[in-house]
Design a protein around this motif. Structure first.
Motif, PDB file in Angstrom:
ATOM      1  N   GLY A   1       0.815  -1.208   0.000  1.00 55.62           N
ATOM      2  CA  GLY A   1       0.000   0.000   0.000  1.00 55.62           C
ATOM      3  C   GLY A   1       0.848   1.257   0.000  1.00 55.62           C
ATOM      4  O   GLY A   1       0.587   2.204  -0.758  1.00 55.62           O
ATOM      5  N   PHE A   2       1.885   1.267   0.842  1.00 58.00           N
ATOM      6  CA  PHE A   2       2.784   2.425   0.886  1.00 58.00           C
ATOM      7  C   PHE A   2       3.480   2.620  -0.458  1.00 58.00           C
ATOM      8  O   PHE A   2       3.628   3.754  -0.939  1.00 58.00           O
ATOM      9  N   MET A   3       3.884   1.526  -1.076  1.00 59.53           N
ATOM     10  CA  MET A   3       4.531   1.617  -2.383  1.00 59.53           C
ATOM     11  C   MET A   3       3.556   2.145  -3.433  1.00 59.53           C
ATOM     12  O   MET A   3       3.961   2.834  -4.382  1.00 59.53           O
ATOM     13  N   GLY A   4       2.262   1.835  -3.265  1.00 55.33           N
ATOM     14  CA  GLY A   4       1.259   2.403  -4.161  1.00 55.33           C
ATOM     15  C   GLY A   4       1.250   3.921  -4.088  1.00 55.33           C
ATOM     16  O   GLY A   4       1.125   4.614  -5.105  1.00 55.33           O
ATOM     17  N   GLY A   5       1.380   4.455  -2.858  1.00 56.05           N
ATOM     18  CA  GLY A   5       1.478   5.898  -2.700  1.00 56.05           C
ATOM     19  C   GLY A   5       2.718   6.462  -3.352  1.00 56.05           C
ATOM     20  O   GLY A   5       2.681   7.529  -3.994  1.00 56.05           O
ATOM     21  N   LEU A   6       3.848   5.766  -3.218  1.00 55.06           N
ATOM     22  CA  LEU A   6       5.085   6.207  -3.866  1.00 55.06           C
ATOM     23  C   LEU A   6       4.930   6.226  -5.391  1.00 55.06           C
ATOM     24  O   LEU A   6       5.356   7.183  -6.058  1.00 55.06           O
ATOM     25  N   LEU A   7       4.319   5.168  -5.931  1.00 60.10           N
ATOM     26  CA  LEU A   7       4.126   5.112  -7.376  1.00 60.10           C
ATOM     27  C   LEU A   7       3.247   6.264  -7.851  1.00 60.10           C
ATOM     28  O   LEU A   7       3.475   6.835  -8.919  1.00 60.10           O
ATOM     29  N   SER A   8       2.242   6.612  -7.057  1.00 62.00           N
ATOM     30  CA  SER A   8       1.373   7.727  -7.419  1.00 62.00           C
ATOM     31  C   SER A   8       2.168   9.014  -7.545  1.00 62.00           C
ATOM     32  O   SER A   8       1.968   9.794  -8.485  1.00 62.00           O
ATOM     33  N   ARG A   9       3.103   9.234  -6.628  1.00 56.58           N
ATOM     34  CA  ARG A   9       3.914  10.456  -6.669  1.00 56.58           C
ATOM     35  C   ARG A   9       4.942  10.402  -7.807  1.00 56.58           C
ATOM     36  O   ARG A   9       5.233  11.410  -8.440  1.00 56.58           O
ATOM     37  N   LEU A  10       5.478   9.212  -8.075  1.00 56.91           N
ATOM     38  CA  LEU A  10       6.502   9.082  -9.113  1.00 56.91           C
ATOM     39  C   LEU A  10       5.905   9.168 -10.518  1.00 56.91           C
ATOM     40  O   LEU A  10       6.477   9.795 -11.410  1.00 56.91           O
ATOM     41  N   MET A  11       4.730   8.554 -10.699  1.00 58.17           N
ATOM     42  CA  MET A  11       4.142   8.480 -12.028  1.00 58.17           C
ATOM     43  C   MET A  11       3.351   9.740 -12.376  1.00 58.17           C
ATOM     44  O   MET A  11       3.244  10.107 -13.548  1.00 58.17           O
ATOM     45  N   SER A  12       2.763  10.385 -11.386  1.00 54.11           N
ATOM     46  CA  SER A  12       1.997  11.622 -11.597  1.00 54.11           C
ATOM     47  C   SER A  12       0.970  11.474 -12.713  1.00 54.11           C
ATOM     48  O   SER A  12       0.800  12.375 -13.547  1.00 54.11           O
TER      49      SER A  12
END
Length: 243
Positions: A66-77
């Motif tokens: 779940g935390f990595m999902g948040g990171l991907l959201s910020r990285l992929m924009s």
């Protein structure tokens, strides 16, 4: 004549370059990790690096996903493509939509053996057309991690390695080693339902940075630090066993 502060800052930048840390203009953009980001060199999340996430149980693995999902959201924009490689996928794909990631932009690669995960991950990290590569692994040694790190230094792709209940945790060449634990959600004004996801985020190791521990919440599409006032003013939702 340069003052003492300028000389010290220039020396810090030289040391980072000598140790293989590149802080170019494109690299200097923060991704919104709040106080966690200050732990990295230059107070910037090293997106051109490999990050190792250690989980000690399936529950922690789900929390870390779940935390990595948040990171991907910020990285992929909202743009770009990510590869998620594993032998037994821990993530339920539609769940990452809650973090602003469109599941269609995540390509899941399921392989039979863990050594195939390593090979596929290294090859994927060489592809500059990707934004990030996520791999679920149990074991990874220094040589293997070094190969992954060398790949991202050329392609500028972010590598996220989820190590699920590893037998040994030795030295690696990764930019950072993380440990993510879940926290009880909190609701305001005693409203029914489930609160925003919360994590205890610990950086166990940071190359050229400062390890530490923080509490974050995913709210309004971003990571928000949990302040003491918010913890006392709101009601914690207790976790109850079902069945």
């Amino acid at each position: 004549m340069a003052n003492k502060s300028d000389i010290v800052n220039r020396l810090k930048q030289d040391l980072l370059r000598w140790q293989g840390v590149t802080l170019s203009e494109s690299h200097a953009k923060q991704i919104g990790l709040g106080p966690v980001e200050a732990a990295f060199p230059g107070a910037v999340f090293p997106s051109f690096g490999v990050h190792e996430f250690i989980s000690r149980s399936r529950e922690e693995s789900a929390t870390t996903s779940g935390f990595m999902g948040g990171l991907l959201s910020r990285l992929m924009s909202g743009e770009g493509v990510c590869l998620w490689i594993s032998t037994s996928r821990l993530l339920f794909p539609p769940s990452i939509r809650a973090f602003g990631v469109v599941p269609d932009r995540v390509i899941f690669v399921d392989v039979a053996r863990e050594r195939d995960v390593l090979w596929a991950t290294e090859e994927a990290l060489k592809c500059s057309g990707l934004i990030a590569v996520v791999a679920e692994l149990q074991e990874m040694d220094f040589v293997q991690s070094r190969r992954l790190q060398l790949a991202v230094e050329k392609s500028r792709v972010t590598g996220l390695i989820l190590r699920c209940n590893p037998r040994t945790v030795g030295s690696t060449a990764c930019a950072a080693r993380w440990h993510i634990r879940s926290l009880p959600s909190v609701m305001a004004d005693e409203l029914p339902g489930v609160g925003f996801p919360r994590w205890e985020v610990e950086l166990l190791k940071v190359r050229n940075g400062n390890p530490g521990q923080w509490q974050l919440e995913w709210s309004e599409g971003r990571f928000v630090p949990i302040l003491p006032a918010r913890q006392t003013d709101q009601k914690t939702i207790p976790m109850r066993k079902i069945g």
